[in-house]
Design a protein around this motif. Structure first.
Motif, short mmCIF file in Angstrom:
data_model
loop_
_atom_site.label_atom_id
_atom_site.label_comp_id
_atom_site.label_asym_id
_atom_site.label_seq_id
_atom_site.Cartn_x
_atom_site.Cartn_y
_atom_site.Cartn_z
N THR A 222 -9.44 -4.91 26.73
CA THR A 222 -9.60 -3.75 27.60
C THR A 222 -8.38 -3.62 28.52
OG1 THR A 222 -12.01 -3.91 27.51
CG2 THR A 222 -11.08 -2.67 29.35
N ILE A 223 -7.88 -4.73 29.04
CA ILE A 223 -6.68 -4.69 29.88
C ILE A 223 -5.50 -4.14 29.07
CG2 ILE A 223 -4.95 -6.13 31.05
CD1 ILE A 223 -7.29 -7.89 32.03
N ALA A 224 -5.34 -4.63 27.84
CA ALA A 224 -4.23 -4.17 27.00
C ALA A 224 -4.34 -2.66 26.75
CB ALA A 224 -4.20 -4.94 25.68
N ARG A 225 -5.55 -2.18 26.47
CA ARG A 225 -5.74 -0.74 26.22
C ARG A 225 -5.47 0.09 27.48
NH1 ARG A 225 -10.39 -2.66 23.41
NH2 ARG A 225 -9.88 -2.78 21.21
N LEU A 226 -5.87 -0.46 28.64
CA LEU A 226 -5.61 0.23 29.91
C LEU A 226 -4.11 0.33 30.16
CD1 LEU A 226 -8.33 -1.47 32.13
CD2 LEU A 226 -8.29 0.96 31.50
N LEU A 227 -3.37 -0.73 29.83
CA LEU A 227 -1.92 -0.74 30.10
C LEU A 227 -1.19 0.32 29.30
CD1 LEU A 227 -1.10 -4.56 30.25
CD2 LEU A 227 -1.53 -2.98 32.14
N LEU A 228 -1.71 0.63 28.10
CA LEU A 228 -1.08 1.67 27.28
C LEU A 228 -1.71 3.05 27.51
CD1 LEU A 228 -0.59 -1.05 25.37
CD2 LEU A 228 0.33 0.74 23.91
N ARG A 229 -2.75 3.07 28.35
CA ARG A 229 -3.53 4.28 28.60
C ARG A 229 -4.15 4.84 27.32
NH1 ARG A 229 -0.86 8.37 32.60
NH2 ARG A 229 -2.79 9.44 32.08
N LEU A 230 -4.56 3.91 26.44
CA LEU A 230 -5.38 4.32 25.31
C LEU A 230 -6.77 4.64 25.83
CD1 LEU A 230 -4.27 1.69 22.65
CD2 LEU A 230 -3.48 4.04 22.93
N ILE A 231 -7.13 4.01 26.94
CA ILE A 231 -8.34 4.35 27.71
C ILE A 231 -7.93 4.46 29.17
CG2 ILE A 231 -10.02 3.29 26.13
CD1 ILE A 231 -10.05 0.83 27.93
N SER B 105 -8.48 3.98 33.32
CA SER B 105 -9.12 3.05 34.24
C SER B 105 -10.02 3.80 35.22
CB SER B 105 -8.05 2.27 35.00
OG SER B 105 -7.23 3.17 35.71
N ASP B 106 -10.95 3.06 35.84
CA ASP B 106 -11.80 3.62 36.90
C ASP B 106 -11.15 3.46 38.26
OD1 ASP B 106 -14.11 4.50 35.39
OD2 ASP B 106 -14.40 2.38 34.96
N ALA B 107 -10.30 2.43 38.40
CA ALA B 107 -9.60 2.21 39.67
C ALA B 107 -8.39 1.33 39.40
CB ALA B 107 -10.51 1.53 40.69
N GLY B 108 -7.46 1.37 40.33
CA GLY B 108 -6.29 0.50 40.26
C GLY B 108 -5.00 1.27 40.03
N ARG B 109 -3.91 0.52 40.11
CA ARG B 109 -2.58 1.09 39.94
C ARG B 109 -1.83 0.33 38.86
NH1 ARG B 109 0.03 4.14 43.21
NH2 ARG B 109 1.99 3.05 42.78
N ILE B 110 -1.04 1.06 38.10
CA ILE B 110 -0.13 0.44 37.13
C ILE B 110 1.25 1.03 37.37
CG2 ILE B 110 0.46 0.13 34.69
CD1 ILE B 110 -2.52 0.57 34.03
N GLU B 111 2.20 0.18 37.74
CA GLU B 111 3.59 0.61 37.86
C GLU B 111 4.37 -0.01 36.73
OE1 GLU B 111 5.68 0.37 41.53
OE2 GLU B 111 4.01 1.24 42.63
N VAL C 1 -13.45 -5.01 33.22
CA VAL C 1 -12.27 -5.46 33.97
C VAL C 1 -12.54 -5.15 35.43
CG1 VAL C 1 -9.79 -5.07 34.33
CG2 VAL C 1 -10.72 -5.05 32.01
N ASP C 2 -12.48 -6.17 36.28
CA ASP C 2 -12.93 -6.01 37.67
C ASP C 2 -11.84 -6.48 38.64
OD1 ASP C 2 -14.43 -5.68 39.94
OD2 ASP C 2 -15.74 -7.41 39.60
N ASP C 3 -11.08 -5.53 39.16
CA ASP C 3 -10.10 -5.82 40.22
C ASP C 3 -9.04 -6.84 39.78
OD1 ASP C 3 -8.90 -5.62 42.68
OD2 ASP C 3 -10.33 -6.92 43.72
N ALA D 234 3.70 -3.86 37.19
CA ALA D 234 2.92 -4.30 38.35
C ALA D 234 1.53 -3.67 38.25
CB ALA D 234 3.60 -3.87 39.65
N VAL D 235 0.54 -4.53 38.14
CA VAL D 235 -0.85 -4.08 37.99
C VAL D 235 -1.61 -4.50 39.24
CG1 VAL D 235 -2.97 -4.43 36.66
CG2 VAL D 235 -0.76 -4.28 35.49
N CYS D 236 -2.34 -3.57 39.85
CA CYS D 236 -3.02 -3.87 41.11
C CYS D 236 -4.43 -3.28 41.10
CB CYS D 236 -2.20 -3.29 42.26
SG CYS D 236 -2.86 -3.75 43.85
N GLY D 237 -5.43 -4.14 41.21
CA GLY D 237 -6.81 -3.68 41.36
C GLY D 237 -7.39 -2.98 40.15
N LEU D 238 -6.88 -3.32 38.97
CA LEU D 238 -7.30 -2.61 37.76
C LEU D 238 -8.78 -2.86 37.46
CD1 LEU D 238 -5.87 -0.77 35.68
CD2 LEU D 238 -5.57 -2.81 34.25
N THR D 239 -9.51 -1.80 37.24
CA THR D 239 -10.96 -1.87 37.07
C THR D 239 -11.41 -0.91 35.96
OG1 THR D 239 -11.31 -2.46 39.38
CG2 THR D 239 -13.19 -1.50 38.24
#
Ligand SMILES: Nc1ncnc2c1ncn2[C@@H]1O[C@H](COP(=O)(O)OP(=O)(O)O)[C@@H](O)[C@H]1O
Ligand SMILES: [Mg+2]
Length: 123
Positions: A50-59, A61-67, A25-27, A7-12
């Protein structure tokens, strides 16, 4: 009702480059249910990688939630993050850039098995 696998919410994510800020990546919000496949389509530079990298936390995020699997994936660190991250896999677009050119094939196969405690060196 089943709980989403992811569940991805507000990922930025914003990149700062040469005094300019790029909102890569904007919201972005989406859910993936168990067994579901999600394809992200868009032109080059629209933020897919960028979304794929954020999901693995290779980078980060500035905002948002990942469950992921019902837990807050962004609050994990250390051993807990490593254990949970082993349940996610990225297949990089460019295999030549994704692999360490100095590593043997044996090491590429052996490292993740040992680091995640899946097999011992002799196994
Ligand atoms: N490491 C980075 N530093 C600065 N800008 C970046 C970086 N990675 C990507 N970008 C920029 O972020 C935007 C999204 O890129 P990207 O996620 O690679 O898109 P896609 O995978 O959809 O082609 C683009 O404008 C790209 O130039
Ligand atoms: Mg890409």
């Amino acid at each position: 009702m089943s709980r989403p696998l992811l569940a991805v919410c507000g990922l930025t994510k914003r990149y700062r480059r040469g005094g300019k800020t790029i909102a890569a990546v904007d919201d972005v919000s989406f859910d993936i249910e168990p067994g579901e496949t999600l394809a992200l389509a868009g032109p080059s530079g629209s933020g897919k990688s960028t979304i794929a990298r954020l999901l693995l936390r290779l980078i980060e995020s500035d905002a948002g939630r990942i469950e992921f699997e019902g837990g807050d994936f962004l609050s994990l660190s250390g051993a807990a993050l490593r254990a949970r991250r082993a349940r996610l896999q990225m297949v990089f677009q460019d295999p030549l850039a994704a692999f360490n050119p100095r590593a043997t094939v044996a090491r590429v196969l052996d490292d993740p098995l040992r680091i995640h405690g899946i097999a011992t060196r002799s196994e």
